[in-house]
Structures are given as structure tokens and as C-alpha cells.
Design a protein around this motif. Sequence first.
Motif, PDB file in Angstrom:
ATOM      1  N   ALA A 374       0.826  -1.207   0.000  1.00 51.09           N
ATOM      2  CA  ALA A 374       0.000   0.000   0.000  1.00 51.09           C
ATOM      3  C   ALA A 374       0.858   1.254   0.000  1.00 51.09           C
ATOM      4  N   ASP A 375       1.888   1.272   0.831  1.00 55.27           N
ATOM      5  CA  ASP A 375       2.756   2.449   0.919  1.00 55.27           C
ATOM      6  C   ASP A 375       3.480   2.691  -0.402  1.00 55.27           C
ATOM      7  N   ARG A 377       2.482   1.739  -3.424  1.00 56.23           N
ATOM      8  CA  ARG A 377       1.489   2.181  -4.391  1.00 56.23           C
ATOM      9  C   ARG A 377       1.104   3.640  -4.154  1.00 56.23           C
ATOM     10  N   ARG A 378       1.007   4.031  -2.891  1.00 52.39           N
ATOM     11  CA  ARG A 378       0.708   5.434  -2.572  1.00 52.39           C
ATOM     12  C   ARG A 378       1.789   6.347  -3.103  1.00 52.39           C
ATOM     13  N   ARG A 383      -3.593   5.516  -6.344  1.00 53.29           N
ATOM     14  CA  ARG A 383      -4.476   5.732  -5.196  1.00 53.29           C
ATOM     15  C   ARG A 383      -5.460   4.590  -4.962  1.00 53.29           C
ATOM     16  N   ALA A 386      -3.689   1.540  -3.823  1.00 57.16           N
ATOM     17  CA  ALA A 386      -3.168   1.757  -2.470  1.00 57.16           C
ATOM     18  C   ALA A 386      -4.272   1.563  -1.446  1.00 57.16           C
ATOM     19  N   SER A 389      -5.016  -2.081  -0.899  1.00 54.85           N
ATOM     20  CA  SER A 389      -3.978  -2.736  -0.097  1.00 54.85           C
ATOM     21  C   SER A 389      -4.080  -2.333   1.366  1.00 54.85           C
ATOM     22  N   TYR A 390      -4.363  -1.046   1.610  1.00 59.12           N
ATOM     23  CA  TYR A 390      -4.538  -0.616   3.004  1.00 59.12           C
ATOM     24  C   TYR A 390      -5.704  -1.355   3.651  1.00 59.12           C
ATOM     25  N   SER A 413      -4.691   8.486   1.447  1.00 63.86           N
ATOM     26  CA  SER A 413      -4.494   8.100   0.051  1.00 63.86           C
ATOM     27  C   SER A 413      -5.733   8.383  -0.798  1.00 63.86           C
TER      28      SER A 413
END
Length: 415
Positions: A374-375, A377-378, A383, A386, A389-390, A413
Amino acid sequence: MAGSAGVSSVENVITQAHREEWARLVATAARRFGSLDIAEEAASEAFAIAVKRWPIDGVPPNPAGWLTTTAIRKAIDLIRRENRRDSKQIEAMMIADNGTVRSRGAIDDDRLRLIFTCCHPVLAMESRVALTLRMVGGLTVNELARAFLVQEAAMGRRITRAKAKIRQARIPFKLPSSGDLPERISGVLAVLFLVFNEGYLATSSDSDPVRDDLTAEAIRLVRLIRDLMPEDGEVAGLLAMMLLIEARRPARISASGELVTIDEQDRGAWNRALIAEGHSIVRERVNAGMLPGRYQILAAINAVHTSARDARDTDWAQVLALYDQLIRLDPSAIVALNRAIAVAEVDGPEVALAMVDRLEETLNNYHAFHATRADLRRRLGQRRNAQESYECAIQLSGNTAESMYLLRRRNQSAG
């Protein structure tokens, strides 16, 4: 009768004696009588008697010797009551209990035997952890139950089954042979690493997010093993790693209860004494000129992080070089994931994300995999991906502080 201040002082002495002498008492009785059950009960009774008598009679001149003599006599009483030995054997035990003080080396061997017995590979890992904390650490069954969020009766049964398995398997109360020692000590360190990790970031949402009681106990037990095995580089490495991670604990949770990652932590709140000790051990191992093992490399990585006055000053190239060493020793998906974080800082998030994506099949049920993805991808402006994933990371995380952090990141995000 002692005054209230005097009683309080005696209670402090007993508490300190329990912390310092419990493992020695259990180890001595276990060596002598060949039973963890008898050893545990005898040690418990010795301290129970101390709690009753010392506030009235005063603390004996040699508290450790008094506790040892009392525990041995209680063990003999237990054997006599249960008819586990004939009269000649009991008489021999009583004659042997002549007040002779064993050498430090002999006592150290006893405690090492106890640690290796509790961490024997015949036991399941959860049983090794519980038995080690009970027999070596001196935690009560109630304390263990609260630490691992199970009923006291269930924890009692776990410990009872572990002792029974040792007895049934006829595991000798002795140190491993030189050929078995490297593998067996790695098992002992794995147990203590597991205890520390559970305290560092608790896996259950029903407990405090950080359990300083467990991290402190893990550090204390590793210190004990280092005292007993001062030349072992991996013992030293594990201690240094724990100290450097524990040093950051005061800055890891915000006032609102949210996890604070290392790049956002107030480094002025870090424990400088623990950092200095950890760095000293790392330098000692580097100067030893020996090929480092897994824990020594992890300690060195944490030394790099705690050397930077600001997160922007972190020597990520050095961190990556250390992970390159580590992955040759431990080519696991977890190490590869952590290495990718360093790669992101050195070669960029796009290169790192490609590495992380390749770990999906293996780590799909691991919250840190999704948090890392996630991080990355952010940072790449992805977005929607991300946020997905978060969301996966939040669902898999059992730690309340970490969940709060991930939720904030997910919401950011989206903006």
C-alpha cells in the motif's frame, strides 16, 4: 513485628530475590531430583515461606542460600509424602544437603540445562514459550494467561502437558552435545525472539498494542543466556537487536494510541542508554572478525537506524547491504519483503513494488505485506490500488495501534 516501612523494604528484597534467584532454584532442584514438577513446587514453597517469615524474622544474611536450603528441604518433603523414593534414597539426599555451596560454573550449567530443557524441540513452540517463561522467568500461571490471552486453567494445562511430555519422552536434564548445540541454541533464541515480538507489537486486538512486560522479560532472559554463554555471537546479536528496538518504544505509540513508524518518531524520546549499549555490542561483534549470523545482522540494521539523528539521514545503502547479507542466510519471503523496503529508498518505489508483487502468493495473509504494498502504491500515485492494499492490511492486522495508523494512511491516500 517490623514496621510498615520495614515490611515494604522486605517485600522489595523478596521481589528482587525472586527475579534473581527463581531460575537458579528451579534449575538446582531439577538437576538434583530430575523432576520439573518437584522443582517448580519446591521453589514456589520456598518463596511462600520467605514471604511469611522474613518480615517477622528479618532477611537472612544469605538470602540465596536460605532459599536454596528451604527449596531442597521442601523437595525432599514432597518426595517423602508422595513415596517417590525409598528411605535410603531420601537419606542420601538429606546427607547431600550439607550446605555445600556449588561453584558459579556449576550453577550456570544448571540454569543452562533448565533453559535447554524448556526449549526442547519435542515440545510445540507455544509450549516452549509458556514453559520457559514459567520455569526460567518465574511468571505465574495467571501472569502467563493474561500475557497470552487465555484462561488461567488453559494455561495451567498447557504447562502441565509440556512437563508431562518431557517426562514421558525421558528428556535428560543435561546440556546438548557439542554437535547439537548450534541447532539447540538457535531454538532457544527463537523462543525468546517470539516472546519479544509479541511484546513489541501484540498480535491480538484484545491486548495492549505494546506489551513492555513481555519485551522486558525477553531481554532479561537473553541477558541471562549471554552471561552463561558470553562467547556466542548470536546470543549477543539478539540482545543488541532487542535493546535497539526497545529503545524506540517510548516514541512508538502516539497520545491518541496510534502506531508511529520509525520515520515519524520523536527521536529525542528514544532511550539513549539502551541505544549506547546496543551499539557497543554491535561494535564488539564487528571487531570480533567472525562471520555474522542472522541476529547479528538484524542488530546491525537496527544500529544503522538508531545512528541517524533524523530519518532523512538514514544510511539506506548500508541497510540494503546488510539485507543482502541476511537474505543469503535466510532467503525467506519475510526477509525479502523487508529488503524491498530498503530497495525503495535506494532504487525507488517502482523497483521495490515489482519485488513485493512477486511475494503475493506466499505472503497474501500477512498484514505487513499489504501495508508495504500500500505504501509503495501510494508513493507511486496509484491511489485506488493503495486503498485496496490498506484495506487488506487493516483487516489482517490484530493490533489496535497499527490498525489506527493504517486507517489514517488509507484515508490520506483517498484524498
